[in-house]
Design an enzyme around this catalytic site. Structure first.
Site, PDB file in Angstrom:
ATOM      1  N   HIS A  95       2.438   3.315  -8.950  1.00  0.00           N
ATOM      2  CA  HIS A  95       2.263   1.878  -9.221  1.00  0.00           C
ATOM      3  C   HIS A  95       3.456   1.339 -10.011  1.00  0.00           C
ATOM      4  O   HIS A  95       3.969   0.256  -9.729  1.00  0.00           O
ATOM      5  CB  HIS A  95       0.970   1.628 -10.004  1.00  0.00           C
ATOM      6  CG  HIS A  95      -0.272   2.041  -9.254  1.00  0.00           C
ATOM      7  ND1 HIS A  95      -0.464   1.737  -7.924  1.00  0.00           N
ATOM      8  CD2 HIS A  95      -1.374   2.733  -9.642  1.00  0.00           C
ATOM      9  CE1 HIS A  95      -1.647   2.225  -7.534  1.00  0.00           C
ATOM     10  NE2 HIS A  95      -2.206   2.836  -8.561  1.00  0.00           N
ATOM     11  N   LEU A 128      10.627 -20.784  -4.453  1.00  0.00           N
ATOM     12  CA  LEU A 128       9.565 -19.945  -3.892  1.00  0.00           C
ATOM     13  C   LEU A 128       8.287 -20.020  -4.733  1.00  0.00           C
ATOM     14  O   LEU A 128       8.350 -19.987  -5.960  1.00  0.00           O
ATOM     15  CB  LEU A 128      10.053 -18.490  -3.874  1.00  0.00           C
ATOM     16  CG  LEU A 128       9.046 -17.431  -3.433  1.00  0.00           C
ATOM     17  CD1 LEU A 128       8.873 -17.449  -1.924  1.00  0.00           C
ATOM     18  CD2 LEU A 128       9.473 -16.042  -3.901  1.00  0.00           C
ATOM     19  N   ASP A 164       0.833  -1.215   0.000  1.00  0.00           N
ATOM     20  CA  ASP A 164       0.000   0.000   0.000  1.00  0.00           C
ATOM     21  C   ASP A 164       0.865   1.262   0.000  1.00  0.00           C
ATOM     22  O   ASP A 164       1.990   1.252   0.488  1.00  0.00           O
ATOM     23  CB  ASP A 164      -0.908  -0.033   1.251  1.00  0.00           C
ATOM     24  CG  ASP A 164      -2.117   0.866   1.106  1.00  0.00           C
ATOM     25  OD1 ASP A 164      -2.356   1.397   0.005  1.00  0.00           O
ATOM     26  OD2 ASP A 164      -2.830   1.043   2.114  1.00  0.00           O
TER      27      ASP A 164
HETATM   28  C1  IPE Z   1      -5.577  -2.604  -0.103  1.00  0.00           C
HETATM   29  O1  IPE Z   1      -5.191  -1.266  -0.285  1.00  0.00           O
HETATM   30  C2  IPE Z   1      -5.516  -3.341  -1.393  1.00  0.00           C
HETATM   31  C3  IPE Z   1      -4.197  -3.489  -1.984  1.00  0.00           C
HETATM   32  C4  IPE Z   1      -3.064  -3.075  -1.486  1.00  0.00           C
HETATM   33  C5  IPE Z   1      -4.173  -4.179  -3.247  1.00  0.00           C
HETATM   34  P1  IPE Z   1      -6.266  -0.105  -0.442  1.00  0.00           P
HETATM   35  O2  IPE Z   1      -5.513   1.155  -0.583  1.00  0.00           O
HETATM   36  O3  IPE Z   1      -7.231  -0.443  -1.511  1.00  0.00           O
HETATM   37  O4  IPE Z   1      -7.029  -0.180   0.958  1.00  0.00           O
HETATM   38  P2  IPE Z   1      -7.885   0.901   1.731  1.00  0.00           P
HETATM   39  O5  IPE Z   1      -8.926   1.387   0.790  1.00  0.00           O
HETATM   40  O6  IPE Z   1      -6.960   2.002   2.138  1.00  0.00           O
HETATM   41  O7  IPE Z   1      -8.424   0.168   2.918  1.00  0.00           O
HETATM   42  C1  IPE Z   2      -1.605   0.249  -3.326  1.00  0.00           C
HETATM   43  O1  IPE Z   2      -1.368   1.618  -3.387  1.00  0.00           O
HETATM   44  C2  IPE Z   2      -1.842  -0.355  -4.700  1.00  0.00           C
HETATM   45  C3  IPE Z   2      -3.246  -0.709  -4.949  1.00  0.00           C
HETATM   46  C4  IPE Z   2      -4.203  -0.675  -4.082  1.00  0.00           C
HETATM   47  C5  IPE Z   2      -3.582  -1.132  -6.309  1.00  0.00           C
HETATM   48  P1  IPE Z   2      -2.570   2.654  -3.398  1.00  0.00           P
HETATM   49  O2  IPE Z   2      -2.945   2.912  -4.812  1.00  0.00           O
HETATM   50  O3  IPE Z   2      -3.669   2.212  -2.513  1.00  0.00           O
HETATM   51  O4  IPE Z   2      -1.856   3.939  -2.781  1.00  0.00           O
HETATM   52  P2  IPE Z   2      -2.463   4.949  -1.718  1.00  0.00           P
HETATM   53  O5  IPE Z   2      -2.960   4.152  -0.564  1.00  0.00           O
HETATM   54  O6  IPE Z   2      -3.549   5.690  -2.417  1.00  0.00           O
HETATM   55  O7  IPE Z   2      -1.312   5.824  -1.335  1.00  0.00           O
HETATM   56 MG    MG Z   3      -4.044   2.449  -0.546  1.00  0.00          MG
END
Ligand code: IPE
Ligand code: IPE
Ligand code: MG
Length: 240
Positions: free
Chosen positions: A33, A127, A16
């Protein structure tokens, strides 16, 4: 008996913070990303170096389909590109690649690349790398329950006894059947929640939260998580 946590067999990561990382750099979310792919490669290499059996990565949740179309399409295209580019990493490191999630929602071209990489690496014995794509814990439990119900109805229709449901039989219907439950779950970016991840499978998982944003996550951060894990005392409800 208590188990002294040493090197975990299965580590799972909620990757995240890509969007926030990009914003800090003044870029678009997709740039975050894209930079996260380097962290994925490092995490895989580290998992191989440490001899972990399983590394699973939460890459896209069922809820993430609700993001703007541009971001979703960008992420799907990035997955296609990354799978193609990482085939060599899989080959060199004897990595078995798998994808788990609600596949019916994934685009055709991505599904084709996934199948290709899964077939290519099926015989690898190092792995197991599991990418959780279009996954959610509630989806997994519901699909397991409906598949069990279907099997029960079919058994009854054949005049056979309906197999009694217990935890082990139920687990065999989950999308993670055959994969040991995660010993350690790491979540980056400072969020301290499970966000509908492996709800059943994390029943006794140790959680580790770090403020590091996913694109900045390096082997040293992974090592810190394993170090913290080695200090945990896993009691499974028993006493020492
Ligand atoms: C959780 O992250 C999903 C992934 C990392 C793929 P999100 O960014 O979607 O989660 P919330 O919305 O902050 O809970
Ligand atoms: C995690 O990073 C990747 C996915 C959920 C696809 P985010 O896109 O949720 O990044 P933040 O949380 O908005 O910083
Ligand atoms: Mg996120």
């Amino acid at each position: 008996m208590t188990e002294n946590a040493d090197v975990p067999r299965h580590v799972t990561i909620i990757m995240d913070g890509n969007g926030r990382w990009a914003r800090q750099k003044g870029g678009e979310r997709l740039m975050g990303h894209r930079n996260g792919v380097t962290s994925v490669r490092e995490a895989c290499e580290f998992a191989v170096e440490k001899g972990l059996g399983y590394l699973s990565l939460y890459a896209f949740s069922e809820e993430n389909w609700n993001r703007p179309k541009e971001e979703v399409e960008g992420l799907m295209a990035l997955m296609v590109k990354s799978i193609l580019e990482e085939r060599e990493t899989f080959r060199k490191n004897n990595i078995r690649f798998r994808v788990i999630g609600h596949r019916e929602r994934l685009p055709e071209d991505l599904l084709a690349k996934i199948s290709m990489a899964e077939e290519e690496t099926a015989g690898n014995t190092g792995l197991t790398l599991i990418v959780m794509l279009s996954y959610s814990g509630k989806w997994d439990i519901v699909q397991a329950a409906s598949r069990y119900a279907k099997a029960a109805v079919e058994a009854a229709a054949r005049g056979e006894e309906i197999p009694a449901l217990d935890e082990s039989l139920f687990s065999s219907y989950l999308s993670t059947a055959g994969i040991p439950d995660p010993d350690l779950m790491i979540r980056t970016s400072g969020e301290q929640r499970i966000s509908n991840y492996m709800l059943w499978q994390c029943a006794y998982t140790e959680f580790y939260f770090t403020d590091v944003l996913w694109p900045d996550f390096r082997k040293s951060d992974f090592a810190a998580a394993l170090e913290a894990f080695s200090q945990r005392d896993r009691r499974y409800g028993k006493i020492k």
